[in-house]
Write an enzyme that holds these catalytic residues in place. Structure first.
Site, PDB file in Angstrom:
ATOM      1  N   GLU A 206       0.789  -1.226   0.000  1.00 14.43           N
ATOM      2  CA  GLU A 206       0.000   0.000   0.000  1.00 14.43           C
ATOM      3  C   GLU A 206       0.819   1.273   0.000  1.00 14.43           C
ATOM      4  O   GLU A 206       0.274   2.362  -0.216  1.00 14.43           O
ATOM      5  CB  GLU A 206      -0.941  -0.001   1.201  1.00 14.43           C
ATOM      6  N   ASN A 207       2.129   1.189   0.213  1.00 14.34           N
ATOM      7  CA  ASN A 207       2.945   2.398   0.119  1.00 14.34           C
ATOM      8  C   ASN A 207       3.282   2.754  -1.317  1.00 14.34           C
ATOM      9  O   ASN A 207       3.927   3.777  -1.564  1.00 14.34           O
ATOM     10  CB  ASN A 207       4.229   2.257   0.944  1.00 14.34           C
TER      11      ASN A 207
END
Length: 253
Positions: A206-207
């Site tokens: 998700e980064n």
């Protein structure tokens, strides 16, 4: 994900939006502690969220976020203020550049205007008010995570480790060939160690990376290439990098 979208909305001039995240929780009901008094009592609590139904699904209202200043680290900038990030370093930096009245970007290198091809610019100069080259620019690796050559997975030793691995192995059975999967921090991330060798799974963090590979060998680690748990990682051929707001849009959509 909600924080990333609130920042993105603020930068885009959108005052509020509806999201299914946190419906039916204390966030929707209001009363979540925001600030405590010195005596330990709640001084400021969250307000209830407006709820709407769209196509049979409930959503709550979240407001966009803006800031007076954004302090951002990037890879390179030109003298016009166009900015380029490296690998997974975009994360929240990219949307926050757009959501602040004054954006200050510290870079490793300042190059002449025109050095970047226009299609390679991540942040156009309109969003950047100050560019500085830090004299002591430092990139730290918070969680240097390595694999040994020929060593794939350590054997569990304690009862807790055996139980943990059993859960992870069971979760890995849900992977199917060609699947795209977001792996959360902790045990979900470890499920990638047990993907069957006869299938291909595209792993997303998700980064801001799609196409995660294994942990790096010693000497291959890169401070600009990490997963959401801040562990050093590698990427596979065909991988791509993007910002956190784009990442959570993938997950929601």
């Amino acid at each position: 994900g909600t924080l990333a979208e609130r920042i993105r909305a603020g930068g885009a001039g959108i005052p509020a939006f509806f999201t299914p995240t946190a419906y039916g929780t204390l966030i929707e009901e209001g009363g979540a502690p925001i600030k405590y008094n010195k005596d330990g009592n709640i001084g400021i609590s969250s307000e209830p969220r407006e709820v709407r139904e769209f196509n049979g699904r409930h959503y709550i209202l979240e407001r966009g976020i803006t800031g007076d200043f954004a302090l951002v680290k990037a890879w390179k900038a030109d003298r016009a203020g166009n900015v380029v990030f490296r690998k997974t370093a975009r994360n929240f930096n990219q949307p926050m550049c757009k959501a602040a009245r004054v954006t200050v970007v510290e870079v490793e290198e300042i190059v002449d205007t025109g050095t970047f091809a226009p299609e390679d610019v991540h942040i156009p100069s309109i969003y950047v008010q100050r560019v500085i080259k830090g004299e002591k620019y430092e990139k730290r690796i918070e969680r240097r995570t390595l694999r040994k050559l020929g060593d794939s997975k350590p054997e569990p030793k304690t009862e807790a480790e055996i139980t943990r691995e059993r859960i992870i192995r069971r979760a890995a059975l849900e992977f199917e060939d060609g699947m795209y999967a977001n792996l959360g921090i902790g045990m979900p991330m470890l499920a990638s160690n047990f993907i069957r060798p006869d299938i291909t799974v595209h792993l997303q963090s998700e980064n801001g990376v799609l196409g995660l590979g294994p942990y790096p060998l010693e000497g291959e680690e890169d401070a600009d290439l990490i997963n959401a748990g801040k562990e050093t990682v590698t990427v596979l051929p065909g991988a791509s990098f993007f910002s956190s707001d784009e990442s959570f849009a993938m997950i929601r959509g």
